[in-house]
Scaffold this motif. Structure first.
Motif, PDB file in Angstrom:
ATOM      1  N   MET A  68       0.856  -1.213   0.000  1.00  0.00           N
ATOM      2  CA  MET A  68       0.000   0.000   0.000  1.00  0.00           C
ATOM      3  C   MET A  68       0.880   1.246   0.000  1.00  0.00           C
ATOM      4  O   MET A  68       1.605   1.508   0.946  1.00  0.00           O
ATOM      5  N   SER A  69       0.804   2.035  -1.069  1.00  0.00           N
ATOM      6  CA  SER A  69       1.676   3.200  -1.189  1.00  0.00           C
ATOM      7  C   SER A  69       1.306   4.280  -0.190  1.00  0.00           C
ATOM      8  O   SER A  69       0.158   4.383   0.254  1.00  0.00           O
ATOM      9  N   VAL A  70       2.296   5.103   0.147  1.00  0.00           N
ATOM     10  CA  VAL A  70       2.072   6.151   1.130  1.00  0.00           C
ATOM     11  C   VAL A  70       1.194   7.273   0.545  1.00  0.00           C
ATOM     12  O   VAL A  70       0.392   7.877   1.254  1.00  0.00           O
ATOM     13  N   THR A  71       1.356   7.518  -0.759  1.00  0.00           N
ATOM     14  CA  THR A  71       0.515   8.518  -1.420  1.00  0.00           C
ATOM     15  C   THR A  71      -0.954   8.121  -1.307  1.00  0.00           C
ATOM     16  O   THR A  71      -1.817   8.942  -1.011  1.00  0.00           O
ATOM     17  N   ARG A  72      -1.208   6.860  -1.566  1.00  0.00           N
ATOM     18  CA  ARG A  72      -2.573   6.352  -1.477  1.00  0.00           C
ATOM     19  C   ARG A  72      -3.176   6.606  -0.093  1.00  0.00           C
ATOM     20  O   ARG A  72      -4.306   7.067   0.034  1.00  0.00           O
ATOM     21  N   GLU A  73      -2.381   6.318   0.928  1.00  0.00           N
ATOM     22  CA  GLU A  73      -2.881   6.528   2.293  1.00  0.00           C
ATOM     23  C   GLU A  73      -3.142   7.996   2.579  1.00  0.00           C
ATOM     24  O   GLU A  73      -4.117   8.358   3.237  1.00  0.00           O
ATOM     25  N   LYS A  74      -2.236   8.839   2.068  1.00  0.00           N
ATOM     26  CA  LYS A  74      -2.416  10.281   2.274  1.00  0.00           C
ATOM     27  C   LYS A  74      -3.685  10.775   1.603  1.00  0.00           C
ATOM     28  O   LYS A  74      -4.373  11.656   2.109  1.00  0.00           O
ATOM     29  N   ILE A  75      -3.964  10.237   0.411  1.00  0.00           N
ATOM     30  CA  ILE A  75      -5.166  10.634  -0.321  1.00  0.00           C
ATOM     31  C   ILE A  75      -6.417  10.277   0.482  1.00  0.00           C
ATOM     32  O   ILE A  75      -7.340  11.079   0.619  1.00  0.00           O
ATOM     33  N   ILE A  76      -6.421   9.066   1.016  1.00  0.00           N
ATOM     34  CA  ILE A  76      -7.567   8.622   1.830  1.00  0.00           C
ATOM     35  C   ILE A  76      -7.755   9.568   3.016  1.00  0.00           C
ATOM     36  O   ILE A  76      -8.870  10.016   3.312  1.00  0.00           O
ATOM     37  N   GLU A  77      -6.648   9.886   3.669  1.00  0.00           N
ATOM     38  CA  GLU A  77      -6.722  10.728   4.870  1.00  0.00           C
ATOM     39  C   GLU A  77      -7.218  12.136   4.505  1.00  0.00           C
ATOM     40  O   GLU A  77      -8.104  12.677   5.164  1.00  0.00           O
ATOM     41  N   LEU A  78      -6.618  12.698   3.465  1.00  0.00           N
ATOM     42  CA  LEU A  78      -7.032  14.032   3.024  1.00  0.00           C
ATOM     43  C   LEU A  78      -8.497  14.031   2.595  1.00  0.00           C
ATOM     44  O   LEU A  78      -9.264  14.937   2.922  1.00  0.00           O
ATOM     45  N   GLY A  79      -8.867  13.016   1.839  1.00  0.00           N
ATOM     46  CA  GLY A  79     -10.242  12.910   1.365  1.00  0.00           C
ATOM     47  C   GLY A  79     -11.225  12.864   2.517  1.00  0.00           C
ATOM     48  O   GLY A  79     -12.247  13.565   2.509  1.00  0.00           O
ATOM     49  N   GLU A  80     -10.901  12.063   3.508  1.00  0.00           N
ATOM     50  CA  GLU A  80     -11.789  11.974   4.665  1.00  0.00           C
ATOM     51  C   GLU A  80     -11.950  13.335   5.333  1.00  0.00           C
ATOM     52  O   GLU A  80     -13.066  13.766   5.634  1.00  0.00           O
ATOM     53  N   ASN A  81     -10.847  14.014   5.542  1.00  0.00           N
ATOM     54  CA  ASN A  81     -10.917  15.321   6.187  1.00  0.00           C
ATOM     55  C   ASN A  81     -11.697  16.333   5.361  1.00  0.00           C
ATOM     56  O   ASN A  81     -12.432  17.162   5.903  1.00  0.00           O
ATOM     57  N   LEU A  82     -11.547  16.254   4.048  1.00  0.00           N
ATOM     58  CA  LEU A  82     -12.280  17.167   3.165  1.00  0.00           C
ATOM     59  C   LEU A  82     -13.780  16.892   3.214  1.00  0.00           C
ATOM     60  O   LEU A  82     -14.593  17.826   3.269  1.00  0.00           O
ATOM     61  N   ILE A  83     -14.150  15.625   3.182  1.00  0.00           N
ATOM     62  CA  ILE A  83     -15.571  15.276   3.277  1.00  0.00           C
ATOM     63  C   ILE A  83     -16.148  15.791   4.585  1.00  0.00           C
ATOM     64  O   ILE A  83     -17.230  16.373   4.625  1.00  0.00           O
ATOM     65  N   ARG A  84     -15.386  15.589   5.659  1.00  0.00           N
ATOM     66  CA  ARG A  84     -15.903  15.965   6.977  1.00  0.00           C
ATOM     67  C   ARG A  84     -15.908  17.465   7.215  1.00  0.00           C
ATOM     68  O   ARG A  84     -16.571  17.954   8.117  1.00  0.00           O
ATOM     69  N   SER A  85     -15.132  18.209   6.447  1.00  0.00           N
ATOM     70  CA  SER A  85     -15.164  19.667   6.653  1.00  0.00           C
ATOM     71  C   SER A  85     -15.962  20.404   5.578  1.00  0.00           C
ATOM     72  O   SER A  85     -16.757  21.294   5.890  1.00  0.00           O
ATOM     73  N   LYS A  86     -15.783  20.028   4.306  1.00  0.00           N
ATOM     74  CA  LYS A  86     -16.488  20.719   3.225  1.00  0.00           C
ATOM     75  C   LYS A  86     -17.702  19.969   2.702  1.00  0.00           C
ATOM     76  O   LYS A  86     -18.612  20.566   2.132  1.00  0.00           O
ATOM     77  N   GLY A  87     -17.679  18.649   2.841  1.00  0.00           N
ATOM     78  CA  GLY A  87     -18.752  17.841   2.285  1.00  0.00           C
ATOM     79  C   GLY A  87     -18.324  17.160   0.993  1.00  0.00           C
ATOM     80  O   GLY A  87     -17.453  17.657   0.276  1.00  0.00           O
ATOM     81  N   TYR A  88     -18.958  16.048   0.694  1.00  0.00           N
ATOM     82  CA  TYR A  88     -18.578  15.220  -0.451  1.00  0.00           C
ATOM     83  C   TYR A  88     -18.638  15.972  -1.778  1.00  0.00           C
ATOM     84  O   TYR A  88     -17.725  15.902  -2.590  1.00  0.00           O
ATOM     85  N   ASN A  89     -19.716  16.714  -1.998  1.00  0.00           N
ATOM     86  CA  ASN A  89     -19.879  17.372  -3.293  1.00  0.00           C
ATOM     87  C   ASN A  89     -19.133  18.701  -3.408  1.00  0.00           C
ATOM     88  O   ASN A  89     -19.143  19.325  -4.472  1.00  0.00           O
ATOM     89  N   ALA A  90     -18.505  19.123  -2.346  1.00  0.00           N
ATOM     90  CA  ALA A  90     -17.787  20.403  -2.394  1.00  0.00           C
ATOM     91  C   ALA A  90     -16.291  20.209  -2.578  1.00  0.00           C
ATOM     92  O   ALA A  90     -15.594  21.116  -3.007  1.00  0.00           O
ATOM     93  N   PHE A  91     -15.783  19.036  -2.280  1.00  0.00           N
ATOM     94  CA  PHE A  91     -14.335  18.851  -2.428  1.00  0.00           C
ATOM     95  C   PHE A  91     -14.018  18.270  -3.801  1.00  0.00           C
ATOM     96  O   PHE A  91     -14.851  17.622  -4.426  1.00  0.00           O
ATOM     97  N   SER A  92     -12.825  18.570  -4.262  1.00  0.00           N
ATOM     98  CA  SER A  92     -12.411  18.105  -5.587  1.00  0.00           C
ATOM     99  C   SER A  92     -11.052  17.404  -5.526  1.00  0.00           C
ATOM    100  O   SER A  92     -10.308  17.554  -4.554  1.00  0.00           O
ATOM    101  N   TYR A  93     -10.749  16.685  -6.579  1.00  0.00           N
ATOM    102  CA  TYR A  93      -9.442  16.034  -6.686  1.00  0.00           C
ATOM    103  C   TYR A  93      -8.328  17.072  -6.650  1.00  0.00           C
ATOM    104  O   TYR A  93      -7.221  16.802  -6.212  1.00  0.00           O
ATOM    105  N   GLN A  94      -8.648  18.259  -7.131  1.00  0.00           N
ATOM    106  CA  GLN A  94      -7.696  19.371  -7.109  1.00  0.00           C
ATOM    107  C   GLN A  94      -7.309  19.716  -5.662  1.00  0.00           C
ATOM    108  O   GLN A  94      -6.129  19.953  -5.373  1.00  0.00           O
ATOM    109  N   ASP A  95      -8.285  19.737  -4.775  1.00  0.00           N
ATOM    110  CA  ASP A  95      -8.017  20.025  -3.364  1.00  0.00           C
ATOM    111  C   ASP A  95      -6.945  19.073  -2.836  1.00  0.00           C
ATOM    112  O   ASP A  95      -6.013  19.481  -2.142  1.00  0.00           O
TER     113      ASP A  95
END
Lengths: 184, 184
Positions: free
Chosen positions: A1-28
DNA sequence: GTCTATACCTTGATAGAC
DNA sequence: GTCTATCAAGGTATAGAC
């Protein structure tokens, strides 16, 4: 399991929990990691894919926590307190929980993410119901309601109090949590 | 006040409550009305503008409801039951309430919409607290908690139980609401 | 006053370079 | 295996026609 992959999961989770699923983008995510947004697509071809993985990671984390509490011999009250602590932490971080955040976007989620989110909710509700039943038998808890209803109300209370409290400054959130569980 | 304007508000509210603020578009509204998306911009220059107007409409509707209950001489229990009925209706329609839906997107809202949403939440919490206090004095309600905490928990419970129940089929939602208020 | 044509930007996603 | 250049679609918003 690559470290980038794990970071993406972590960042994604935080983005969902702060901005919401439809407000965050891959760009973020890519900006934060210093790569191009398409690099994120390498690890998670679609956003739905990423969403599902984030929920699955959360389920896994929850199950590990429960296992951990069992192996440490936590009683039912200690287990419930540990659960509440997760929400106290979310409150301090001014973030919602995954369930509350994604539940609002439920109608816009794809089938697999919905299924995993349902599964996560059911797992938590079942666990809550079980410790309520056992805790009552052991005279650790005193309550009159149906354990299932009680579990549902505890979860709902935790979920929404995060959402509502984020709008209201000056709030004794810890006290609210205690009142919600209110198991004498 | 034009009829198109009113229809936009109504459609917008339903879209927010079913898809969420960041998932609906002016196109969704214009298609439904059989006009171009830019026509919606005539009535509401920006999306933030529309969002704010929707919340303001909801505040007005709530205040009219309260006034109406007073002029009909509803006692505190009847008033609380009427409030719960709003949520029962939302549950049947499989929609969230405005507060729950927008609370999840709070960090992506602009300042004016946030302010109105806060205001709406405060108005409801104050109203709930007041009827709890008066109802207790009149011996209509029996409860031990602080009225403010109780009000917060009732609102949170209603808000989140909508979100969570939308994911869980087979649920006695009415019973859950009764347990949440649980005022003997 | 009401709406349409259109611009411009961001999004999620693909094809292909290293 | 990892990432970049690029795209088509859809988003909000403006300028201007009726």
């Amino acid at each position: 399991m690559s470290v980038t992959r794990e970071k993406i999961i972590e960042l994604g989770e935080n983005l969902i929990r702060s901005k919401g699923y439809n407000a965050f983008s891959y760009q973020d995510i890519s900006t934060e990691l210093g790569i191009k947004n398409a690099a994120v697509h390498y690890y998670f071809p679609t956003k739905e894919n990423l969403g599902t993985s984030i929920v699955k990671t959360n389920i896994q984390r929850f199950e590990e926590m429960v296992e951990n509490m069992h192996s440490h011999g936590f009683n039912e009250r200690q287990q419930l307190d540990t659960f509440v602590k997760i929400y106290l932490k979310s409150h301090r971080e001014q973030k919602l929980c995954i369930i509350g955040s994604l539940a609002s976007d439920f109608n816009t989620l794809n089938e697999t993410t919905r299924t995993e989110l349902k599964r996560m909710t059911e797992i938590i509700l079942k666990w809550l119901t079980d410790i309520l039943v056992t805790g009552k038998e052991k005279k650790l808890f005193v309550f009159d309601e149906e354990p299932q209803s009680k579990a549902f109300i505890i979860l709902s209370g935790m979920v929404a109090s995060l959402q509502v409290s984020r709008m209201m400054d000056k709030m004794d959130y810890k006290n609210v949590c205690q009142t919600i569980i209110s198991l004498k």
